[in-house]
Design a protein around this motif. Sequence first.
Motif, short mmCIF file in Angstrom:
data_model
loop_
_atom_site.label_atom_id
_atom_site.label_comp_id
_atom_site.label_asym_id
_atom_site.label_seq_id
_atom_site.Cartn_x
_atom_site.Cartn_y
_atom_site.Cartn_z
N ASP A 78 16.32 27.14 18.91
CA ASP A 78 17.46 27.96 19.33
C ASP A 78 17.67 27.86 20.83
OD1 ASP A 78 17.88 28.86 16.73
OD2 ASP A 78 16.83 30.76 17.04
N PHE A 79 16.58 27.92 21.59
CA PHE A 79 16.69 27.84 23.04
C PHE A 79 17.20 26.46 23.47
CE2 PHE A 79 14.23 31.62 22.68
CZ PHE A 79 14.54 32.36 23.80
N GLU A 80 16.74 25.43 22.80
CA GLU A 80 17.21 24.06 23.09
C GLU A 80 18.71 23.95 22.81
OE1 GLU A 80 16.55 20.58 24.73
OE2 GLU A 80 14.79 21.75 24.17
N ARG A 81 19.14 24.51 21.71
CA ARG A 81 20.54 24.45 21.29
C ARG A 81 21.47 25.15 22.28
NH1 ARG A 81 22.80 26.72 15.47
NH2 ARG A 81 24.99 26.36 15.86
N PHE A 82 21.02 26.28 22.83
CA PHE A 82 21.88 27.08 23.68
C PHE A 82 21.53 26.99 25.17
CE2 PHE A 82 22.29 28.97 19.45
CZ PHE A 82 23.66 28.80 19.29
N ALA A 83 20.80 25.96 25.56
CA ALA A 83 20.52 25.75 26.99
C ALA A 83 21.85 25.58 27.72
CB ALA A 83 19.65 24.51 27.17
#
Length: 188
Positions: free
Chosen positions: A87-92
């Motif tokens: 999720d963090f990678e997707r919304f960086a």
Amino acid sequence: MALQDIVEQTVAGLGYELVEIERSAGGLLRITIDLPWNPGEEQFVNVEDCEKVTRQLQFALEVEGAEYKRLEVSSPGIDRPLRSDKDFERFAGQMVDITLKAPMGAAADGQVAANRKKFRGTLERADAGGWQIVWSDEPTVKPGQKVSKKREPAPLRALGFALDELKEARLAPVVDFKGRKPKAVGES
């Protein structure tokens, strides 16, 4: 079979990703789904997707004898929770709201109040391989307010964190009522 397993298998079998399961008072079972993330391609859950998952879950939950009075299937929304590294990678690069489990204390060298736990800023990958949030404590400018050109902008600050230090992380609900921007030349 446990409720979590039934829901995960059913949702994944239909080609969706389970974001959250929530039980509320009065027998409400709330399921949040999303489409799997493909870099470079942003897709959104629509009403038909929720309807398809609802029908299949009603059947699967009845077969397994799961107890609930009302089932609600929805998309994550504009303030979706961020839980996994994926999720963090997707919304960086997006605006996020984070809440730490414990105040940061003296770690910020006096730049931030020692008991502060909540931050809103841009999510970025940190140099050490973890994550960081970058923000400015500059007050927002109200519509029609004049800002002096001589005023120095507030400095940007960064706070690195590990996922296990977070109590909660969500996308910040930033709404632009002016509509979608036209794509730049060369964008597809």
